[in-house]
Design a protein around this motif. Sequence first.
Motif, PDB file in Angstrom:
ATOM      1  N   ASN C  75       0.679  -0.932   0.301  1.00 22.84           N
ATOM      2  CA  ASN C  75      -0.176   0.149   0.375  1.00 22.84           C
ATOM      3  C   ASN C  75       0.571   1.371  -0.065  1.00 22.84           C
ATOM      4  O   ASN C  75       1.648   1.087   0.356  1.00 22.84           O
ATOM      5  N   THR C  76       0.426   2.255  -1.065  1.00 22.56           N
ATOM      6  CA  THR C  76       1.299   3.418  -0.837  1.00 22.56           C
ATOM      7  C   THR C  76       0.438   4.830  -0.718  1.00 22.56           C
ATOM      8  O   THR C  76       0.998   5.615  -0.634  1.00 22.56           O
ATOM      9  N   ILE C  77      -0.708   4.243  -0.200  1.00 14.28           N
ATOM     10  CA  ILE C  77      -1.643   4.859   0.357  1.00 14.28           C
ATOM     11  C   ILE C  77      -1.509   5.846   1.916  1.00 14.28           C
ATOM     12  O   ILE C  77      -2.302   4.696   2.041  1.00 14.28           O
ATOM     13  N   ALA C 101      -0.454  -4.008  -5.537  1.00 14.92           N
ATOM     14  CA  ALA C 101      -0.264  -2.687  -5.092  1.00 14.92           C
ATOM     15  C   ALA C 101      -1.101  -1.015  -5.060  1.00 14.92           C
ATOM     16  O   ALA C 101      -1.887  -2.272  -6.227  1.00 14.92           O
ATOM     17  N   TYR C 102      -1.281  -0.675  -4.417  1.00 19.05           N
ATOM     18  CA  TYR C 102      -2.631   0.084  -4.011  1.00 19.05           C
ATOM     19  C   TYR C 102      -1.696   1.741  -4.389  1.00 19.05           C
ATOM     20  O   TYR C 102      -0.719   1.699  -4.331  1.00 19.05           O
ATOM     21  N   ILE C 103      -2.184   2.449  -5.360  1.00 15.56           N
ATOM     22  CA  ILE C 103      -1.326   3.334  -5.666  1.00 15.56           C
ATOM     23  C   ILE C 103      -2.477   4.167  -5.917  1.00 15.56           C
ATOM     24  O   ILE C 103      -3.376   4.511  -6.941  1.00 15.56           O
ATOM     25  N   LYS C 104      -1.300   5.706  -5.665  1.00 12.85           N
ATOM     26  CA  LYS C 104      -2.912   7.115  -6.330  1.00 12.85           C
ATOM     27  C   LYS C 104      -2.351   7.210  -6.828  1.00 12.85           C
ATOM     28  O   LYS C 104      -1.404   7.677  -7.626  1.00 12.85           O
ATOM     29  N   TYR C 118       3.292   9.884 -10.535  1.00 11.23           N
ATOM     30  CA  TYR C 118       4.172  10.198 -10.511  1.00 11.23           C
ATOM     31  C   TYR C 118       5.154   8.725  -9.536  1.00 11.23           C
ATOM     32  O   TYR C 118       4.688   8.373  -9.159  1.00 11.23           O
ATOM     33  N   GLU C 119       6.393   9.109  -9.598  1.00 17.25           N
ATOM     34  CA  GLU C 119       7.080   8.127  -9.665  1.00 17.25           C
ATOM     35  C   GLU C 119       6.956   8.305  -7.656  1.00 17.25           C
ATOM     36  O   GLU C 119       7.136   6.907  -6.952  1.00 17.25           O
ATOM     37  N   SER C 120       7.202   9.127  -6.380  1.00 16.94           N
ATOM     38  CA  SER C 120       6.467   9.852  -5.710  1.00 16.94           C
ATOM     39  C   SER C 120       5.478   8.276  -5.260  1.00 16.94           C
ATOM     40  O   SER C 120       5.468   8.323  -3.630  1.00 16.94           O
ATOM     41  N   GLN C 121       4.330   8.888  -5.996  1.00 18.16           N
ATOM     42  CA  GLN C 121       2.747   7.608  -5.682  1.00 18.16           C
ATOM     43  C   GLN C 121       3.518   6.662  -5.411  1.00 18.16           C
ATOM     44  O   GLN C 121       2.670   5.563  -4.615  1.00 18.16           O
ATOM     45  N   VAL C 127       7.081  -0.656  -9.000  1.00 16.02           N
ATOM     46  CA  VAL C 127       5.950  -1.343  -8.359  1.00 16.02           C
ATOM     47  C   VAL C 127       4.958  -1.937  -9.100  1.00 16.02           C
ATOM     48  O   VAL C 127       4.173  -2.815  -8.803  1.00 16.02           O
ATOM     49  N   PRO C 128       4.151  -0.741 -10.252  1.00 19.99           N
ATOM     50  CA  PRO C 128       3.233  -0.508 -10.562  1.00 19.99           C
ATOM     51  C   PRO C 128       2.946  -1.176 -11.683  1.00 19.99           C
ATOM     52  O   PRO C 128       2.096  -2.239 -12.653  1.00 19.99           O
TER      53      PRO C 128
END
Lengths: 245, 454, 194
Positions: C75-77, C101-104, C118-121, C127-128
């Motif tokens: 999880n990245t959010i 993977a969970y990404i915003k 974005y990379e930061s997300q 990962v994605p």
Amino acid sequence: MRVGLFIPCYIDQFYPQVAIATLQLLEKLGCNVSFPLQQTCCGQPMANSGFAGLSKGCDKNFVKNFSGFDYVVAPSGSCVLHIKEHLEDQGHPKEAERIRNNVYELTEFLTDILKVQHINASFPHSVGFHNSCHGQRGLHLSSMTETMLPAFSKPEQLLNMVKGIQLSNPERRDECCGFGGTFCVFEEAVSVKMGKDRIKEHEVNAVEYITGGDVSCLMHLEGILKRKGSSVKTIHIAEILNSEL
Amino acid sequence: MAKHAALSEKFIADEPRTDWHDETLWFVRQKRDKAAHGLPGWEQLRELASQIKNHTLSNLEKYLRQFEQQAKANGITVHWAADGDEHNKIIHDIIRKHNIEKIVKSKSMLTEECHLNEYLLHQGIEVVDTDLGERIVQFRKEPPSHIVLPAIHLKKQDVSETFHKYLQTEKGNNDPQYLTEAARQHLRDKFIQSELAITGVNFAVAETGGFVVCTNEGNADMGAHTAAVHIACMGFEKIIPKAEHLAVFLRLLARSATGQAITTYSSHFLKARRGQEMHIVIVDNGRSKQLGRKDFRNSLKCIRCAACFNTCPVYRRSGGHSYHTAVAGPLGSIINPNMDMKANADLPFASTLCGSCSNVCPVKIDIHEQLWKWRQVVVAEGYVDASKKTGMRGMAYILAKPGMYRFAGKMGRWVMRTFPFMINNKLNAWYKQREMPEVPKQSFRDWYLKNRGK
Amino acid sequence: MNAREKILNAIAANQPEAVPLPVIDKDTVISYNDVGMQFNTMLESIGGKAVCIQDLQVLKESVNADKATGKFIVNTIEALGEVDEYVSSLSAAQLEKLEKAYIKGTVGVAENGAVWIYESQMLNRLVPFICQHLVLVIDKKDIVPTMHHAYAKIDTAQEGFGVFIAGPSKTADIEQSLVIGAHGARSATVYIIE
């Protein structure tokens, strides 16, 4: 209106009936038509083979024959396109330019200049229409399936005025037949395959005739049809538009 | 080397397969049509793309300098290669410097053009192509036959046999899903172990120094984000001025190529990730010469969508390998004569000049007109058979003289009427599969004189 | 003369006379009555899945449920719970078993179903791509009609890497048969927060 009748060389030599139909049709529609007797060829066979430099003689002869007409009309999109794009005569640049601007393929001349609304013709047969590339994509005689622009077709507009005709289009309505000038002999295998594929699509529509605006394409298709012993015939659009009951 | 006409004759000898090839690519053309119809303003978008590319070509030096400066500022090493050989050597040097053994490469037509794989193989270095289609043809030791669909000349049975041999898949299992899964597993291993990733570049942005790589499979990203070194190779014509122009080209690219609204992944690289080394190789390889050819320079506008391949009735029936060059199809026929006119003198003639290619081109390259112009150049520079030249000279001589023309016409018609065997022989390419036209008794001119003569 | 000079000189000598750069008027390109609906339609047509949600509760539960299975979930959010910061330093070998993977995302594009990340997300560029299943989250207000509008909202020079992702990874390289799940994610779900 003085119309100079431009009859491409292979029509003159092998398909005189197409030229006769064109002449009679234009006369019926009230044009004052003459056929300059010293004409030969537009020079396209050389130019399309990479020898445009050799077509100067043809160009000169063409300008000599067709100067002074209000319009120059031919039953061939391909030859007209060649004249429009490539006719040059250094001795008579003005005349060459005038001809480039006043040369018309038969069907566009009928729809755009004569603005024909009605044709007294009858052809009670099932006919498949072949779009010739140079007429279509070069002279814009009809819309093209590649572009996202409104649909129209000058030759079909005319054919639809003919009594009794059942007009159909092949599934790929504007795919090339494979004639392509000297392509038809230098790339014989692809050329014939392309022609066979066009014919196959017309056969699905059970046509009796395949028509179009260029005798060159039709001659190629006819050659294949005859070889396979098909009953389907080819006929130039001028012959249909000039046909009577 | 065999020429297009001979190679395509061989291809067509298997007619059912030719039909299948034609129909498969026609299906792609139809998908393109559907996508283009689905987007209002398609023709305006093409015009916009064309103008941006025209502008870019006319300011190319400035934009390349700007791109280099920005990319360097972003920490990327920029290399310049005058030709394919230099390009290959630059990459080889990087490989040697890092002592790299595991290399993955996503699709890059430039590396095909430069024959990078063969070059490195000679040095004992193996590159694994990771695009599914490219991996298939790599196993088979064949070049790609299409720049977007590299294995489009193969049927699933062929792929199944190849994978059975190299990936030990079940014999006779032709299911694309199964075969793709096998490739996924096989290539995952290659990605995970990779030390160097080579990718192409779809667009390089002068303003930012960044570049964009488009794939559907995700293979460029799997490699580039794994390996410690990433080398992106680009022909210098990939440059565009600003990031906002990406919108125009990304809207056109996939729609023109496969009928998708956009590729699955449009990856925007600007800087290396932490601990990674990033290189860009900018390649000329004949492009600056093409830029100087007024009639042909706008071939450099190409964004490699291959719409002109899919629409070309000749390409569909002759297959990519009949063009005997890395880039086949109509586009290949206008760029390859520039690189080697003698070897590719046949290509401008591998077309009926039907014009469909120019109509589908998203950046409005006048492809069929350039084919015509290349024919003139090829002939002027002497790369044409002597017999053809003699024939054309004779024809021109006769057609320029009305009297000669009529005489020859009479002779010709008389000959054909009286002795058909003189024409209808095996040497006559027309007659091989077609009947000759029936010969009329008189020409139109004869008729006219009789019926309309004074 | 080195290759660089040689190439740049040749280009300078051969490039045509300057022609102006056209202006893109993004207001004249298509606009959709309902960009959200268009986005959903596009995404579904390319093999993705769109889910409209009113609040984050359902997503939070989903993350928790996934993690409870013991599979490798990232999880990245922040809004969904603990962020798995540690993935930023993981290698490909370590990420190989990544299940989901969970990404915003920053922007959704209605005309093609793509989402900008974005990379930061994503915390780690891999990962994605390396995950078996990708879950993207966007705010409905961040859906724009076309790519022109998308580029106006993002800055491609802001971070080292960024990507538009439209649906799951796919290929049609075998006989033009569409197969989902080539090298990247086998599924792509986009949650749209109303």
